[in-house]
Design a protein around this motif. Structure first.
Motif, PDB file in Angstrom:
ATOM      1  N   ALA A   1      -0.186  51.093 -44.994  1.00 23.09           N
ATOM      2  CA  ALA A   1      -0.964  52.323 -45.184  1.00 23.09           C
ATOM      3  C   ALA A   1      -1.383  52.478 -46.634  1.00 23.09           C
ATOM      4  N   LEU A   2      -0.490  52.156 -47.558  1.00 27.84           N
ATOM      5  CA  LEU A   2      -0.789  52.254 -48.986  1.00 27.84           C
ATOM      6  C   LEU A   2      -1.957  51.333 -49.353  1.00 27.84           C
ATOM      7  N   VAL A   3      -1.911  50.097 -48.923  1.00 28.25           N
ATOM      8  CA  VAL A   3      -2.979  49.141 -49.216  1.00 28.25           C
ATOM      9  C   VAL A   3      -4.287  49.585 -48.567  1.00 28.25           C
ATOM     10  N   TYR A   4      -4.232  49.985 -47.315  1.00 23.99           N
ATOM     11  CA  TYR A   4      -5.429  50.403 -46.583  1.00 23.99           C
ATOM     12  C   TYR A   4      -6.080  51.625 -47.245  1.00 23.99           C
ATOM     13  N   LEU A   5      -5.288  52.657 -47.553  1.00 20.80           N
ATOM     14  CA  LEU A   5      -5.845  53.872 -48.155  1.00 20.80           C
ATOM     15  C   LEU A   5      -6.398  53.616 -49.555  1.00 20.80           C
ATOM     16  N   THR A   6      -5.757  52.737 -50.297  1.00 25.72           N
ATOM     17  CA  THR A   6      -6.280  52.383 -51.619  1.00 25.72           C
ATOM     18  C   THR A   6      -7.638  51.696 -51.488  1.00 25.72           C
ATOM     19  N   LYS A   7      -7.748  50.758 -50.558  1.00 29.54           N
ATOM     20  CA  LYS A   7      -9.018  50.055 -50.329  1.00 29.54           C
ATOM     21  C   LYS A   7     -10.109  51.010 -49.885  1.00 29.54           C
TER      22      LYS A   7
ATOM     23  N   SER B   1     -10.306  54.312 -50.415  1.00 28.35           N
ATOM     24  CA  SER B   1     -10.699  55.230 -51.494  1.00 28.35           C
ATOM     25  C   SER B   1     -11.525  54.501 -52.554  1.00 28.35           C
ATOM     26  N   TRP B   2     -11.196  53.238 -52.866  1.00 25.57           N
ATOM     27  CA  TRP B   2     -11.968  52.474 -53.837  1.00 25.57           C
ATOM     28  C   TRP B   2     -13.389  52.227 -53.328  1.00 25.57           C
TER      29      TRP B   2
ATOM     30  N   SER C   1       4.410  51.727 -44.085  1.00 25.86           N
ATOM     31  CA  SER C   1       4.054  52.487 -45.293  1.00 25.86           C
ATOM     32  C   SER C   1       3.305  51.603 -46.279  1.00 25.86           C
ATOM     33  N   LEU C   2       3.755  50.373 -46.444  1.00 26.53           N
ATOM     34  CA  LEU C   2       3.095  49.440 -47.346  1.00 26.53           C
ATOM     35  C   LEU C   2       1.677  49.121 -46.865  1.00 26.53           C
TER      36      LEU C   2
END
Length: 150
Positions: A7-13, A15-16, A4-5
């Motif tokens: 995925a959170l970092v990957y999806l944030t990167k 989307s940015w 989950s952690l």
């Protein structure tokens, strides 16, 4: 939890990166960057930085507050809804009478006073004489922002 952690970092990167790409494609500068640049330019020029607050609306004073027509408005109970300060009740959808002369002509005011506006404003043709209605409409037509500024 570890997945989950990641995925959170990957999806944030992702989307940015997409956001930055869209800004480049449309040649758009974000509003917060523009505000910072304007503030920096003002500071370098020795000026006050621009305010983020919207400009305050100017208060429209009551024109001819001592006019006898104000007593007619009290007699007709106009002030019980529109307020003794003529600011109305925006939450109750009762308009202000300050500046009403900018929005309505004297003839339109006579019609509104005489016939009312359903569903809220009653007709005053049975409560006021034609002379009182004319005097009240004349006074209300003077309630203009420009007249107050003069």
């Amino acid at each position: 939890m570890f997945v989950s952690l990641i995925a959170l970092v990957y999806l944030t990167k992702v989307s940015w990166d997409h956001y930055q790409h869209q800004l480049e494609l449309t040649n758009t500068v974000p509003e917060h960057i523009e505000r910072e640049e304007k503030a920096r330019e003002a500071a370098l020029a020795g000026k006050e930085p621009p305010s983020n607050k919207p400009p305050a609306e100017q208060e429209v004073p009551i024109v001819a507050a001592d006019d006898p027509a104000k007593q007619i408005a009290e007699k007709a109970t106009c002030l019980s809804c529109h307020g003794t300060d003529l600011k109305g009740q925006p939450g109750a959808n009762i308009p202000a009478l300050r500046g009403v002369g900018d929005r309505l002509s004297k003839d339109e005011l006579v019609n509104v006073i005489t016939e009312g506006i359903p569903p809220g404003m009653p007709s005053f043709k049975d409560k006021l004489s034609a002379d009182e209605i004319d005097q009240l409409a004349t006074w209300l037509s003077k309630q203009k922002a420009e007249a107050a500024a003069e």
